[in-house]
Write a protein that holds these residues in place. Structure first.
Motif, short mmCIF file in Angstrom:
data_model
loop_
_atom_site.label_atom_id
_atom_site.label_comp_id
_atom_site.label_asym_id
_atom_site.label_seq_id
_atom_site.Cartn_x
_atom_site.Cartn_y
_atom_site.Cartn_z
N TYR A 167 37.68 34.45 60.11
CA TYR A 167 36.54 33.67 59.59
C TYR A 167 35.96 32.82 60.71
O TYR A 167 36.68 32.36 61.59
CB TYR A 167 37.00 32.72 58.48
CG TYR A 167 37.49 33.40 57.22
CD1 TYR A 167 36.59 33.85 56.26
CD2 TYR A 167 38.85 33.56 56.98
CE1 TYR A 167 37.04 34.45 55.09
CE2 TYR A 167 39.30 34.16 55.80
CZ TYR A 167 38.40 34.60 54.87
OH TYR A 167 38.84 35.19 53.72
N ASP A 213 32.56 25.07 53.49
CA ASP A 213 32.93 26.42 53.96
C ASP A 213 34.46 26.55 54.03
O ASP A 213 35.03 27.52 53.54
CB ASP A 213 32.37 26.68 55.37
CG ASP A 213 30.88 26.98 55.36
OD1 ASP A 213 30.31 27.26 54.29
OD2 ASP A 213 30.28 26.97 56.46
N ALA A 249 36.01 26.75 50.66
CA ALA A 249 35.73 28.04 50.00
C ALA A 249 36.70 29.11 50.52
O ALA A 249 37.20 29.94 49.74
CB ALA A 249 34.29 28.47 50.26
N ILE A 250 36.99 29.09 51.82
CA ILE A 250 37.90 30.07 52.40
C ILE A 250 39.30 29.92 51.80
O ILE A 250 39.92 30.90 51.38
CB ILE A 250 37.95 29.94 53.95
CG1 ILE A 250 36.61 30.39 54.55
CG2 ILE A 250 39.11 30.74 54.54
CD1 ILE A 250 36.41 30.00 56.01
N ARG A 289 40.16 28.49 48.99
CA ARG A 289 40.13 28.84 47.56
C ARG A 289 40.08 30.36 47.37
O ARG A 289 40.82 30.91 46.55
CB ARG A 289 38.92 28.18 46.90
CG ARG A 289 38.89 28.39 45.38
CD ARG A 289 37.85 27.49 44.69
NE ARG A 289 37.96 27.64 43.25
CZ ARG A 289 38.06 26.64 42.38
NH1 ARG A 289 38.03 25.41 42.81
NH2 ARG A 289 38.16 26.88 41.08
N ALA A 290 39.22 31.02 48.14
CA ALA A 290 39.08 32.48 47.99
C ALA A 290 40.37 33.19 48.37
O ALA A 290 40.78 34.15 47.70
CB ALA A 290 37.91 32.99 48.85
N LEU A 332 42.70 33.51 45.71
CA LEU A 332 42.28 34.42 44.63
C LEU A 332 42.54 35.87 44.99
O LEU A 332 42.22 36.78 44.21
CB LEU A 332 40.80 34.21 44.32
CG LEU A 332 40.45 32.81 43.79
CD1 LEU A 332 38.93 32.59 43.81
CD2 LEU A 332 40.99 32.62 42.38
N LYS A 333 43.10 36.12 46.17
CA LYS A 333 43.44 37.50 46.55
C LYS A 333 44.43 38.06 45.54
O LYS A 333 45.28 37.34 45.03
CB LYS A 333 44.04 37.53 47.97
CG LYS A 333 43.01 37.30 49.08
CD LYS A 333 42.25 38.55 49.43
CE LYS A 333 41.15 38.32 50.47
NZ LYS A 333 41.69 38.21 51.83
N GLN A 334 44.30 39.32 45.28
CA GLN A 334 45.05 39.99 44.22
C GLN A 334 46.55 39.74 44.29
O GLN A 334 47.18 39.41 43.26
CB GLN A 334 44.73 41.50 44.27
CG GLN A 334 45.29 42.32 43.16
CD GLN A 334 46.63 42.89 43.50
OE1 GLN A 334 47.60 42.66 42.78
NE2 GLN A 334 46.71 43.62 44.61
N TYR A 394 40.18 40.81 44.77
CA TYR A 394 40.29 39.45 44.23
C TYR A 394 40.50 39.51 42.72
O TYR A 394 39.98 40.42 42.05
CB TYR A 394 39.00 38.66 44.48
CG TYR A 394 38.70 38.38 45.93
CD1 TYR A 394 39.30 37.31 46.58
CD2 TYR A 394 37.79 39.15 46.64
CE1 TYR A 394 39.00 37.03 47.92
CE2 TYR A 394 37.49 38.88 47.98
CZ TYR A 394 38.10 37.81 48.61
OH TYR A 394 37.81 37.54 49.92
N ASP A 438 35.46 29.69 41.26
CA ASP A 438 36.23 30.73 41.97
C ASP A 438 35.29 31.82 42.50
O ASP A 438 35.37 32.21 43.67
CB ASP A 438 37.24 31.40 41.02
CG ASP A 438 38.47 30.54 40.75
OD1 ASP A 438 38.68 29.56 41.47
OD2 ASP A 438 39.22 30.88 39.82
N ALA A 479 33.28 30.66 45.40
CA ALA A 479 34.09 30.50 46.61
C ALA A 479 34.28 31.87 47.29
O ALA A 479 34.23 31.96 48.52
CB ALA A 479 35.45 29.89 46.27
N ILE A 480 34.50 32.90 46.49
CA ILE A 480 34.70 34.24 47.06
C ILE A 480 33.45 34.70 47.81
O ILE A 480 33.52 35.17 48.95
CB ILE A 480 35.08 35.25 45.96
CG1 ILE A 480 36.47 34.94 45.42
CG2 ILE A 480 35.00 36.70 46.48
CD1 ILE A 480 36.82 35.66 44.12
N ARG A 492 31.03 32.85 49.01
CA ARG A 492 30.82 32.01 50.20
C ARG A 492 31.77 32.39 51.33
O ARG A 492 31.36 32.53 52.48
CB ARG A 492 31.00 30.53 49.82
CG ARG A 492 30.63 29.59 50.95
CD ARG A 492 30.56 28.13 50.49
NE ARG A 492 30.11 27.30 51.59
CZ ARG A 492 29.13 26.41 51.53
NH1 ARG A 492 28.47 26.24 50.40
NH2 ARG A 492 28.78 25.70 52.58
N ALA A 493 33.04 32.59 50.98
CA ALA A 493 34.04 32.92 52.00
C ALA A 493 33.74 34.28 52.64
O ALA A 493 33.86 34.43 53.86
CB ALA A 493 35.45 32.91 51.39
#
Lengths: 207, 207
Positions: A165, A178, A181-182, A184-185, A188-190, B165, B178, B181-182, B184-185
């Motif tokens: 990133y 920014d 957001a990184i 947080r995202a 949220l990865k699987q 995700y 969420d 954020a994805i 944006r990231a």
């Protein structure tokens, strides 16, 4: 509970890396996050705390840790060792804590080789003019030191493309958003969500 | 300017996928984003608009497009074709627009094979009880239809682990944060930023 993520964070001096990491830790208390604390054999300076600024250890102990392969990376600078403990980082990641590692591109590259699951982030200044202005505004350095830092900045920046990133720190609040957001995202990865919501998923898929 | 990202978005019926995509498009006007509009050969219904709900085309034209390999995926349902146009999606991505593709896991798998750079997102309900409550609250379906949707939901959910995700839509605002954020990231990924800030990077690295 899932494992935390190791974030390798690099930037030229003056890009705002330390301020962004500090602000991140202050504003986002719902996530467990820590900054990696390096080990060193240099003496403690006034105002420094063991375990906060560094883990201060004896040279013999540091060399033992090297032997046991307990460092992800280490270096000797002016007769003192500095290193990043694999054990400290992994025990935090195992507790579900995200760890930020403030390190230059060489160290980042060594870490990435040993922990390929780490995510890496590079922070850029918007321009050389702005970077120089920020270094001058600190009022710490002579013109000669600033000229040296500007040359080092260029060399550091030339490695931005080795990172996952890239954040441009033009406006601080925007750069912080920014950064958040990184983090947080990535949560949220699987695989992270599958670990976090294992019970819920089992119930959703139960016959 | 960099290319947009194609987002494959899947969820069981009642998880809140359409509401999340609509809210996303409404609340985030700084990013260029669109929902993919499918092609179909079925007749237009009252209230539908060509190019908004579907691209309505003649069967002969659709079959020509199949021949030309212009669909990322298509299916025939009750004698009507439905398909996702590669050309429409790629022309939007080329303009830097992110495209959301609302599709089930089978369609998602086909798209992923053809566009491996696509990112995929699965939206989960917090429980089967809540999913059933939401389907009932719509007041559209009989008990038999709801029982069928619940069985389909389980089958759809069983593929959540094929996605990049996972968002749990328990609290809508939290799920929307969420989702944002994805997006944006993903725009902060090194290759996207390198394209967006090419001029700035050239200046930073100039001798």
């Amino acid at each position: 509970m899932g494992k935390g993520t190791l974030y390798i964070v690099s930037a030229p001096s003056g890009a705002g890396k330390s301020s962004l990491i500090s602000a991140m830790l202050e504003t986002n208390p719902t996530y467990a996050m820590k900054v990696s604390v390096s080990h060193t054999t240099r003496g403690m300076r006034p105002g420094e705390q063991d375990g906060v600024h560094y883990h201060f250890v004896q040279k013999e102990h540091f060399e033992e840790l090297i032997e046991k392969n307990e460092f992800l990376e280490y270096a000797e600078v002016f007769g003192n060792y500095y290193g990043t403990s694999r054990v400290w980082i992994e025990s935090n990641l195992d507790k579900g804590i995200d760890v930020f590692l403030d390190i230059d591109w060489q160290g980042g590259r060594q870490i990435r080789e040993q922990m390929p699951q780490a995510k890496s982030l590079f922070i850029l200044p918007p321009s050389n003019g702005e970077l120089e202005r920020r270094l001058n505004a600190r009022g710490q350095d002579s013109d000669a030191v600033i000229a040296k830092r500007m040359a080092e900045a260029k060399s550091e920046i030339s490695h931005y493309n080795e990172y996952d990133y890239v954040i441009v720190n033009d406006d601080f609040d925007n750069a912080l958003t920014d950064f958040k957001a990184i983090i947080r995202a990535e949560r949220l990865k699987q695989d992270k969500q599958a670990a976090k919501y294992k019970g819920m998923l089992d119930a959703l898929l139960a016959e």
